[in-house]
Enzyme design. Structure first.
Site, PDB file in Angstrom:
ATOM      1  N   GLU A  61       0.878  -1.159   0.000  1.00 57.31           N
ATOM      2  CA  GLU A  61       0.000   0.000   0.000  1.00 57.31           C
ATOM      3  C   GLU A  61       0.925   1.221   0.000  1.00 57.31           C
ATOM      4  OE1 GLU A  61      -3.455   1.705   2.901  1.00 57.31           O
ATOM      5  OE2 GLU A  61      -2.758  -0.323   3.250  1.00 57.31           O
ATOM      6  N   ARG A 296       5.127 -13.067   9.625  1.00 63.90           N
ATOM      7  CA  ARG A 296       5.727 -11.766   9.368  1.00 63.90           C
ATOM      8  C   ARG A 296       7.025 -11.655  10.138  1.00 63.90           C
ATOM      9  NH1 ARG A 296       3.410  -7.090  10.124  1.00 63.90           N
ATOM     10  NH2 ARG A 296       4.954  -6.162  11.501  1.00 63.90           N
ATOM     11  N   LYS A 306       4.427   0.689   8.983  1.00 63.25           N
ATOM     12  CA  LYS A 306       4.604   1.959   8.286  1.00 63.25           C
ATOM     13  C   LYS A 306       3.965   3.099   9.070  1.00 63.25           C
ATOM     14  CE  LYS A 306       3.788   0.180   3.746  1.00 63.25           C
ATOM     15  NZ  LYS A 306       2.365  -0.074   3.627  1.00 63.25           N
TER      16      LYS A 306
END
Ligand code: ATP
Ligand code: MG
Length: 593
Positions: A61, A296, A306
């Site tokens: 994104e 992850r 982020k």
């Protein structure tokens, strides 16, 4: 040119490799056609047999700079595509209208390329943006409505939440659930045409309000949101939900293996439900993509989000996204990390199906192991104090400078030597002198002999101090005929060797010494605010002296400063006449407790 991504590093098998190998052996995807670009079933049916054996994607994104967690995902997806004759698409997941920025788009492309990967492949440019699929997503939503698989719900958000149930309680059907397809279609078109207020209705998949998996209790797939989109401007006032958009994006791009992090495991049933429906309606090609989940990356002392990294930047806790303390790819790069080190790190941590924390030392270890064989050596004095050789004029002659040389790399004689001079005065580390030496201290103290590395043996005779007792000069005498590399130079045995640079030819440099950004291995443990765990001493700047071989180096070059660790000339601030070095990492691991 070989990029690090092409290099044959030994690969350890993992469950994803096994899945791909199994699919390749079975020919699961061998009958697929590729229309040359993303598209629906009809589009791909006009194409050739897909030249790519597998298709993967990295779908960021564009709402921030990529971090080391994304690097793991990039190495994984692009690496699998490379290893199995496939391609990996770079797809900007820009279906959320509010957060995207072209600054981030450019930074993401740059990060992927810097890591040595490319989305150009088989004469294709596999660079896509999900918002290009809005038209199809809308059409697919109408198909779901027409086939009785979706309905417009006008309950309030609160009602919807209550009716959803919870882990122990099944949900209950919405009063709007029994609307006919025709009613739903009309209402959905009103949503699209801006006839309803933001939040007044959502389109929901019609699945099962009693499903034990809450994600299957009629998830919302479209919402009303009057927001300007960077790509589609004001064309839409309804936007697809991520859980709906993502599988559709994968399907249009003919992705074979859609790899995501474990938190999406519960979404997999919906992923399959949706793509099964769209394949049934022959809107998308078959077989449709499959989703696989991996753990992850969680790295101690590091935030991998982020949003939280953006907070550090916006609140000016760091100097920017590329602050060398940041775990962003631009930050790591400016800190002196190499693509090779990140590849090695990704390979070492492997791919697993259960969450865990990786120790920061693993990242630094990969860096040392890749820099050590290649980084040119240099001497530098980070906390300088002057050493005066009081008998220099008698032994060597007044104003004489003596040539010294050292290998550029101790294991690579072919890389040649570095030259510098020793004279009456040299800079040494302040910590290399002790008036009263602690036990086991073999460096300078009155009466002790040490070797100046690549130079002579000297014997300390004392020091001068200022009125505060601080040492201003260390005094020593030079022992004749002991210069490194000359016959008989090792006749005088010493226990200590110290690094130094000549006062005469040293280059002054700004050196930035970085430490971990957080004081806690888990900066958010026990619900703590990560800002409270910021390390106030994560940066100290010193004025150092480095040897003259570093007088003319370009930005972004890495060295090993003997005894001190690895350093890189700063990509932003280093310039001719103003040397600026960042400490990449010390010689040894200082992270594991
Ligand atoms: P963030 O919270 O930092 O924005 P995200 O997962 O929302 O992370 P995306 O831009 O959606 O960020 O991520 C793109 C890809 O990177 C996803 O496929 C995601 O699985 C992967 N990714 C993100 N963070 C990690 C991580 N810590 N470890 C491994 N992969 C990650
Ligand atoms: Mg995200």
């Amino acid at each position: 040119m070989t990029s690090p991504a092409d290099k044959e590093t030994p690969k350890t098998s993992n469950f994803l490799r096994q899945i791909i190998e199994h699919d390749l052996a079975k020919g699961t995807y061998s009958g697929r056609q590729w229309g040359g670009s993303p598209g629906d079933a009809a589009h791909h049916a006009t194409g050739q047999a897909d030249p790519a054996k597998v298709r993967l994607r990295f779908p960021p994104e564009p709402n921030g700079y990529l971090h080391i967690g994304h690097a793991k995902s990039i190495c994984l997806n692009f690496g699998l595509a490379r290893d199995y004759g496939g391609v990996c698409h770079l797809r900007f997941d820009d279906t959320n209208p509010e957060k995207e920025d072209t600054e981030y788009v450019d930074a993401i492309k740059d990060a992927v390329q810097w890591l040595g990967f490319d989305w150009h492949n088989h004469d294709e440019t596999n660079l896509y943006q999900a918002s290009d699929y809005f038209d199809f997503m809308y059409r697919a939503a109408e198909y779901l409505i027409e086939s009785g698989n979706a309905y417009v719900d006008e309950q309030s958000a609160d009602e919807m939440r209550i009716h959803r149930g919870d882990f122990v309680k099944p949900g209950t059907n919405s009063p709007f659930r029994s609307r006919t397809p025709a009613e739903n279609l009309a209402r959905f078109r009103e949503m699209r045409d801006g006839k309803l207020a933001d939040g007044a209705a959502v389109l929901r998949a019609k699945i099962d309000m009693a499903s034990p998996n809450i994600n299957m209790r009629d998830p919302a797939i479209y919402r009303i949101r009057r927001a300007h989109h960077h790509n589609t401007a004001d064309k839409w006032c309804i936007y697809p939900m991520y859980t709906y958009a993502h599988p559709v994006e994968d399907a249009l791009e003919q992705i074979t293996h859609s790899i995501c992090t474990l938190e999406f495991e519960d979404q997999r049933p919906f992923y399959d439900w949706l793509l099964d429906k769209l394949a049934e309606g022959t809107l998308i090609a078959s077989p449709h993509p499959r989703q696989y989940e991996f753990a992850r990356l969680n790295l101690t002392y590091v935030l991998t989000s982020k949003r939280k990294l953006a907070q550090l930047v916006n609140e000016k806790r760091v100097s920017g996204w590329d602050d060398p303390r940041m775990p962003t790819i631009v930050g790591l790069r400016r800190r002196g990390y190499t693509p090779e080190a990140i590849h090695l790190f990704a390979e070492r941590i492997g791919v697993t199906k259960s969450d865990s924390w990786i120790d920061y030392s693993t990242l630094e270890g990969a860096l040392r192991d890749t820099l050590d064989p290649v980084a040119p050596r240099a001497m530098a004095v980070l906390d300088p104090v002057k050493l005066v050789l009081t008998n220099w004029d008698e032994v060597m002659g007044a104003d004489v400078l003596d040539d010294c040389s050292a290998p550029v790399h101790p294991h690579h004689p072919e890389q040649g030597t570095r030259q510098f001079k020793i004279g009456k005065e040299v800079w040494i580390e302040r910590s290399d002198y002790e008036e009263t030496p602690p036990k086991g201290f073999f460096r300078l103290f009155p009466g002790n002999k040490v070797r100046l590395k690549y130079g002579h043996v000297i014997e300390c005779v004392g020091a001068t101090k200022d009125t505060n007792g601080k040492v201003t000069e260390v005094l020593a005498i030079l022992i004749p005929d002991t210069k490194s590399g000359t016959p008989g130079s090792d006749a005088v045995k010493v226990k200590g060797v110290i690094t130094w640079v000549g006062v005469n030819d040293a280059v002054q440099a700004e050196v930035r010494l970085y430490d971990r950004l957080f004081t806690e291995a888990h900066p958010e443990a026990d619900g703590k605010d990560f800002l409270e765990n910021l390390n106030p001493n994560s940066l100290s700047v010193v004025t150092a002296y480095v040897e003259p071989s570093l007088a003319k180096v370009e930005a972004g070059q890495r060295f090993q400063f003997e005894r001190h660790g690895y350093f890189v000339t700063d990509l932003k601030n280093h310039a001719a006449g103003k040397a600026v070095f960042n400490r990449v990492t010390g010689m040894k691991d200082s992270w594991t407790k």
